[in-house]
Design an enzyme around this catalytic site. Structure first.
Site, PDB file in Angstrom:
ATOM      1  CB  SER A 105      -0.897   0.001   1.234  1.00 58.35           C
ATOM      2  OG  SER A 105      -0.111   0.315   2.371  1.00 58.35           O
ATOM      3  CE  LYS A 106      -0.235   6.178  -3.440  1.00 58.25           C
ATOM      4  NZ  LYS A 106       0.967   6.122  -4.233  1.00 58.25           N
ATOM      5  NE  ARG A 107       0.462   0.332   5.851  1.00 59.73           N
ATOM      6  CZ  ARG A 107       1.092  -0.827   6.013  1.00 59.73           C
ATOM      7  NH1 ARG A 107       2.176  -0.890   6.732  1.00 59.73           N
ATOM      8  NH2 ARG A 107       0.615  -1.928   5.456  1.00 59.73           N
ATOM      9  N   GLY A 164       5.592   3.390   0.391  1.00 60.58           N
ATOM     10  CA  GLY A 164       6.299   4.263  -0.545  1.00 60.58           C
ATOM     11  C   GLY A 164       5.703   4.140  -1.935  1.00 60.58           C
TER      12      GLY A 164
END
Ligand code: GLU
Length: 468
Positions: A238-240, A242
């Site tokens: 996920s975006k977490r 990077g």
């Protein structure tokens, strides 16, 4: 066997994600390896979530990665007639039927099944009613009630699902639009797809699609469902974690061949070989070597590959690529001759193009960032002593006409000896005042490339640069 045809079928509801790019690479490499075709289908049927700029973004990302597809891209939204013809054929042959149950009624059936401990599904209420087309009716597949649906997944092996578990799925909604499973089958069939390689988030759709193929009397393609990519913490990407879209990697300064090489090795292997050129890939890629467990993202490995490909790149290519990154970092009016001289010095050290631009920025701007740690250490020394030394050197360098490495080095060493200084005592303040960096390319090469005016001015103006 007939010619192998693979496809990539993105839905343009977002950017091209690295998971999607990886399955596209697998499909592309498999087709190329086998002298087959790799085709692109844009699944833009969900008009509320699809958008032309997203489609363009996906196409741009594929071009950047070098994933060339054969023929024109096919747009699923332009194939409604073919989808509808298939639904009509299924109605005519008794493999499909009209259903007038409202969504609320279907939900109530599911609820009831759940309450009775059965699998929640449509109960077949309209199956035998022989209804004709009418307002609000959907078309459902008359799926077999007994037996099993099986397929041999090229990654996951034998998959069998009890037909009793499967719903009489909707093929055409009440507004006349085809559903995903119907459209995918019709398109894959019409495009002559022999191998469907896709993410395993679709594996539950496959038995349903197999039923549609069988009902239409069509050959079922081979399927390869590729496991997910997980973040370094082994959680769903996920975006977490990077960057997740191909475009972000491009912006972060990765080279396309590094990303392709990295992604193809995520879940696929060929002995212990790590580096693959496109041609090598086309020689050895095989679905048989795809792994069946999820792959874990390793930013270090991508960096290692990127560094490798930066080293391998021609100066000419990097001269073309770097200005965008230098501009982003704050430079303007970039001297490409200077850049061409700098690149061989930086190639051995840079991990990404962005990193390379950051390391080169001080050649192009006077107000460059300064490394905090070595500067702090330097500034613990007596500022007057630093000032005297740097001013002396500025004066000495100002007199050198042949402003090249050797004379500069000679003059520097003579000054050092005269004042009984160690290289680092003099080298550190000079380097920091000229570049703001504690390390980097050879000090005298750096001076030669910066040129006399900048070197002299920066030595004299060291306080303005370093004492903030
Ligand atoms: N359009 C689907 C997606 O982006 C892929 C469908 C398929 O590969 O069958 O998830």
């Amino acid at each position: 066997m007939s010619q192998i045809v693979t496809r990539f079928a993105p839905s343009p509801t977002g950017h091209l994600h690295i998971g999607g790019a990886r399955t596209a690479i697998f499909s592309w490499a498999y087709a190329r390896k086998n002298g087959g075709k790799f085709v692109l289908r844009v699944e833009d049927t969900d008009q509320t979530r699809s958008d032309a700029s997203m489609t363009q973004g996906i196409l741009d990302s594929m071009t950047w990665l070098g994933l060339d597809y054969d023929g024109e891209a096919v747009y699923q939204s332009q194939r409604f007639d073919a989808h509808n013809a298939a639904v009509d054929k299924l109605l005519e042959t008794g493999h499909a039927y009209y259903c007038t149950c409202s969504p609320d009624e279907v939900e109530a059936m599911r609820e009831k099944a759940r309450a009775e401990g059965r699998k929640p599904k449509y109960d077949g209420c309209c199956r035998e009613k022989g209804l004709g087309p009418c307002e609000g009716a959907v078309v459902r597949l008359k799926a077999p009630l007994v037996g099993t649906t099986v397929f041999e997944d090229l990654v996951k092996g034998h998959i069998a699902v009890d037909n009793a578990e499967l719903d009489d799925m909707i093929l055409r909604r009440s507004d006349g639009t085809p559903t995903y499973n119907l459209a995918v089958v019709v398109d894959d069939h019409d495009m002559g797809i022999t191998h469907v390689i896709r993410g395993d988030d679709h594996v539950n759709n496959t038995p349903k699609q197999v039923l549609i193929y069988q009902a239409l009397g069509w050959d079922v393609p081979k399927f390869a469902h590729v496991p997910m990519i997980l973040g370094p913490d082994k959680k769903k990407l996920s975006k977490r974690h990077g960057a997740t879209s191909v475009m972000e990697y491009q912006k972060d300064g990765y080279l396309p061949e590094a990303l392709v090489n990295y992604l193809v090795r995520l879940g696929w292997s060929y002995g212990d070989q790590e580096i693959f050129t496109k041609d090598e890939l086309f020689e050895v890629f095989d679905i048989a070597n795809l792994g069946s467990s999820p792959s874990v993202l390793s930013p270090e490995k991508l960096n290692w590959l990127n560094q490798h490909y930066i080293k391998e790149s021609s100066v000419e290519r990097l001269v073309g690529l770097l200005p965008e990154f230098l501009e982003e970092a704050g430079a303007s009016a970039i001297d490409t001759d200077l850049l061409a001289k700098l690149i061989p010095e930086l190639q051995a050290r840079a991990i990404t193009l962005k990193d390379m631009a950051d390391k080169a920025l001080f050649f192009f701007v006077d107000d460059f960032p300064v490394d905090e740690k070595p500067t702090k250490k330097l500034l613990k020394q007596d500022h007057d002593v630093i000032d005297e030394r740097l001013r002396d050197l500025a004066e000495i360098f100002e007199e050198i006409d042949d402003f090249t490495k050797e004379p500069l080095e000679g003059a520097f060493h003579r000054y050092m000896d005269k004042h009984s200084l160690k290289f680092k005592d003099l080298g550190a303040p000079v380097r920091l005042s000229l570049s703001g960096q504690g390390g980097g390319i050879g000090l005298f090469e750096m001076m030669e490339l910066l040129g006399k005016d900048k070197v002299v001015a920066r030595l004299r103006g060291w306080k303005a640069t370093l004492v903030k």
